[in-house]
Write a protein that holds these residues in place. Sequence first.
Motif: not given
Length: 179
Positions: A108-115, A120-124, A143-158
Amino acid sequence: MSRPHIPFAVADVSAFAKSLRSQLAGRESLPSHVELLNMLAKAGGHRNFQHFRAGAIAGPMMRETEPRLDSAEVEQVLRHFDAQGRMMRWPGKTNHQLLCLWAIWARIPSGERFSEAEINAFINAGHSFGDHAILRRGMVDEGLLARTPDGRVYRRIEQVPPPEGQAVIREVLRRGTRE
């Protein structure tokens, strides 16, 4: 007895601020002292304040000795990956699951936000057993990924993987680059 002074630093202040803002936005009242410490620690990529504090206090002691690599465990974990570096099955052992998650996290690329669809595409791309939800949930729980409470936005935790995680990542990425 005096309290130890624990320095606090984050790699990406923008991601830190966004995470803290989203945690505060979901509240109706001001957080307590302890809740605020936990929010700061989570925004900085830790499970909670106790996890952050334990790492900060143990950090100087841990740096005195060279970490030892458990190569037998690495070999056992690598059996869950095929020749192309894709995870073929979910391990039964919890410590093996976490090492496998590190290999997926590294894709998963660092420093970016993902839907959710993008994450799921990176995981698949990193597994072949067809259950991206267990991997995504595991990365959030660990604690490797963070997501918003609604689950719409994810980011890799460095963060720095443990020595075994680094060895698994190296080998899985090496396998993925072979023809």
